[in-house]
Design a protein around this motif. Structure first.
Motif, PDB file in Angstrom:
ATOM      1  N   ARG A 147       0.823  -1.216   0.000  1.00 17.87           N
ATOM      2  CA  ARG A 147       0.000   0.000   0.000  1.00 17.87           C
ATOM      3  C   ARG A 147       0.854   1.262   0.000  1.00 17.87           C
ATOM      4  O   ARG A 147       0.407   2.324  -0.438  1.00 17.87           O
ATOM      5  CB  ARG A 147      -0.927   0.012   1.218  1.00 17.87           C
ATOM      6  N   ALA A 148       2.049   1.143   0.503  1.00 20.50           N
ATOM      7  CA  ALA A 148       2.939   2.306   0.551  1.00 20.50           C
ATOM      8  C   ALA A 148       3.842   2.398  -0.678  1.00 20.50           C
ATOM      9  O   ALA A 148       4.658   3.311  -0.777  1.00 20.50           O
ATOM     10  CB  ALA A 148       3.806   2.235   1.808  1.00 20.50           C
ATOM     11  N   ALA A 149       3.687   1.466  -1.613  1.00 22.25           N
ATOM     12  CA  ALA A 149       4.581   1.410  -2.769  1.00 22.25           C
ATOM     13  C   ALA A 149       4.505   2.683  -3.615  1.00 22.25           C
ATOM     14  O   ALA A 149       5.542   3.253  -3.986  1.00 22.25           O
ATOM     15  CB  ALA A 149       4.260   0.189  -3.628  1.00 22.25           C
ATOM     16  N   ILE A 150       3.297   3.125  -3.929  1.00 22.45           N
ATOM     17  CA  ILE A 150       3.155   4.282  -4.812  1.00 22.45           C
ATOM     18  C   ILE A 150       3.728   5.549  -4.192  1.00 22.45           C
ATOM     19  O   ILE A 150       4.544   6.228  -4.816  1.00 22.45           O
ATOM     20  CB  ILE A 150       1.683   4.470  -5.229  1.00 22.45           C
ATOM     21  N   PRO A 151       3.334   5.928  -2.962  1.00 18.87           N
ATOM     22  CA  PRO A 151       3.917   7.150  -2.392  1.00 18.87           C
ATOM     23  C   PRO A 151       5.425   7.058  -2.192  1.00 18.87           C
ATOM     24  O   PRO A 151       6.143   8.049  -2.399  1.00 18.87           O
ATOM     25  CB  PRO A 151       3.191   7.312  -1.047  1.00 18.87           C
ATOM     26  N   ALA A 152       5.932   5.879  -1.826  1.00 15.66           N
ATOM     27  CA  ALA A 152       7.380   5.734  -1.626  1.00 15.66           C
ATOM     28  C   ALA A 152       8.122   5.916  -2.940  1.00 15.66           C
ATOM     29  O   ALA A 152       9.146   6.612  -3.001  1.00 15.66           O
ATOM     30  CB  ALA A 152       7.688   4.355  -1.034  1.00 15.66           C
ATOM     31  N   ARG A 153       7.604   5.313  -3.980  1.00 14.77           N
ATOM     32  CA  ARG A 153       8.270   5.416  -5.282  1.00 14.77           C
ATOM     33  C   ARG A 153       8.127   6.809  -5.873  1.00 14.77           C
ATOM     34  O   ARG A 153       9.041   7.295  -6.546  1.00 14.77           O
ATOM     35  CB  ARG A 153       7.706   4.358  -6.232  1.00 14.77           C
ATOM     36  N   LEU A 154       6.992   7.455  -5.634  1.00 20.05           N
ATOM     37  CA  LEU A 154       6.825   8.824  -6.106  1.00 20.05           C
ATOM     38  C   LEU A 154       7.809   9.761  -5.413  1.00 20.05           C
ATOM     39  O   LEU A 154       8.365  10.678  -6.037  1.00 20.05           O
ATOM     40  CB  LEU A 154       5.385   9.298  -5.879  1.00 20.05           C
ATOM     41  N   ALA A 155       8.015   9.542  -4.117  1.00 24.24           N
ATOM     42  CA  ALA A 155       8.974  10.369  -3.375  1.00 24.24           C
ATOM     43  C   ALA A 155      10.380  10.180  -3.936  1.00 24.24           C
ATOM     44  O   ALA A 155      11.123  11.156  -4.128  1.00 24.24           O
ATOM     45  CB  ALA A 155       8.938  10.002  -1.894  1.00 24.24           C
ATOM     46  N   ALA A 156      10.754   8.934  -4.209  1.00 26.48           N
ATOM     47  CA  ALA A 156      12.074   8.662  -4.773  1.00 26.48           C
ATOM     48  C   ALA A 156      12.215   9.281  -6.159  1.00 26.48           C
ATOM     49  O   ALA A 156      13.264   9.841  -6.501  1.00 26.48           O
ATOM     50  CB  ALA A 156      12.317   7.157  -4.844  1.00 26.48           C
ATOM     51  N   ALA A 157      11.149   9.190  -6.951  1.00 31.42           N
ATOM     52  CA  ALA A 157      11.180   9.780  -8.290  1.00 31.42           C
ATOM     53  C   ALA A 157      11.322  11.294  -8.212  1.00 31.42           C
ATOM     54  O   ALA A 157      12.018  11.910  -9.031  1.00 31.42           O
ATOM     55  CB  ALA A 157       9.909   9.410  -9.054  1.00 31.42           C
ATOM     56  N   GLY A 158      10.670  11.905  -7.228  1.00 33.25           N
ATOM     57  CA  GLY A 158      10.787  13.347  -7.043  1.00 33.25           C
ATOM     58  C   GLY A 158      12.210  13.760  -6.692  1.00 33.25           C
ATOM     59  O   GLY A 158      12.717  14.757  -7.208  1.00 33.25           O
ATOM     60  N   VAL A 159      12.832  12.991  -5.815  1.00 31.89           N
ATOM     61  CA  VAL A 159      14.224  13.265  -5.451  1.00 31.89           C
ATOM     62  C   VAL A 159      15.111  13.210  -6.691  1.00 31.89           C
ATOM     63  O   VAL A 159      15.946  14.089  -6.935  1.00 31.89           O
ATOM     64  CB  VAL A 159      14.721  12.241  -4.407  1.00 31.89           C
ATOM     65  N   ALA A 160      14.919  12.168  -7.491  1.00 32.79           N
ATOM     66  CA  ALA A 160      15.730  11.987  -8.695  1.00 32.79           C
ATOM     67  C   ALA A 160      15.497  13.104  -9.706  1.00 32.79           C
ATOM     68  O   ALA A 160      16.443  13.656 -10.274  1.00 32.79           O
ATOM     69  CB  ALA A 160      15.414  10.633  -9.323  1.00 32.79           C
ATOM     70  N   ALA A 161      14.230  13.449  -9.921  1.00 36.10           N
ATOM     71  CA  ALA A 161      13.887  14.416 -10.968  1.00 36.10           C
ATOM     72  C   ALA A 161      14.433  15.809 -10.696  1.00 36.10           C
ATOM     73  O   ALA A 161      14.718  16.561 -11.636  1.00 36.10           O
ATOM     74  CB  ALA A 161      12.363  14.476 -11.122  1.00 36.10           C
TER      75      ALA A 161
END
Length: 210
Positions: A147-161
């Motif tokens: 359930r936490a996969a999407i927000p966790a991955r979005l946060a990581a993607a934001g850091v990268a971007a």
């Protein structure tokens, strides 16, 4: 010139073209004024630095232990293991490869080459450690709690971007960091799965022989 030499020449040309495009795109992003919102978001990406991610992982372990919720403690342990492995890999690469960070390259020129092990932050562009750590931790969270996969991955993607626009890393640095983070999580998960299975086999009583 034989076919192999011709292919090698084409490969080198393609590599140079890709490298130039990488620099051009990143420098353009670094020159652009992001505005107050993106600048604030950029500062938040510092939460993906090593101390905050270690604290998050350790805090997750502690919460799991205190609440006696094994899955949470297990996820925290895997977050920490993945992050430490990703950090080790990126540290070795940073000391082996010198690459000027985009912000410095815009002012003083670009340089890339074999590293001499010097701890000069302005030459430690490759790879993106923030991205590696954020992706490793996000993937560990996703594996443990769907359930936490999407927000966790979005946060990581934001850091990268946000790394290129902040002048911290080139796009290729970010991609390399993401690969390191993914690989670190997958490897640490595989190792810990085997360790857990071995421990459970030792702790499980053998069935009595008939």
């Amino acid at each position: 010139m034989n076919q192999n030499e011709a292919d090698m020449g084409k490969g080198k040309t393609a590599a140079k073209t890709a490298a130039k495009a990488d620099r051009d795109v990143t420098h353009e992003a670094a020159r652009r004024d992001d505005g107050p919102v993106l600048r604030a978001a950029g500062k938040l990406t510092e939460l993906a630095d090593q101390p905050p991610l270690i604290a998050l992982s350790a805090g997750t372990i502690l919460v799991g232990l205190l609440s006696r919720r094994r899955p949470i403690a297990r996820t925290g342990s895997r977050m920490l293991a993945s992050h430490l492995l990703a950090t080790a890999v990126k540290t070795v690469l940073k000391s082996s490869i010198d690459r000027t960070r985009p912000a410095r390259a815009l002012k003083h020129g670009y340089h890339a080459g074999k590293g001499d092990g010097a701890d000069d932050p302005s030459l430690n562009s490759f790879p993106s450690g923030h991205t590696a750590g954020a992706v490793a931790v996000a993937e560990a969270i996703a594996a443990g709690h769907g359930r936490a996969a999407i927000p966790a991955r979005l946060a990581a993607a934001g850091v990268a971007a946000l790394q290129p626009s902040r002048g911290k890393h080139y796009v290729s640095d970010v991609l390399a960091g993401a690969v390191i983070g993914l690989a670190a999580e997958r490897l640490s998960r595989a190792v810990l799965d085997r360790v857990e299975a071995a421990v459970e086999r030792r702790l499980t009583p053998s069935a009595p022989r008939s």
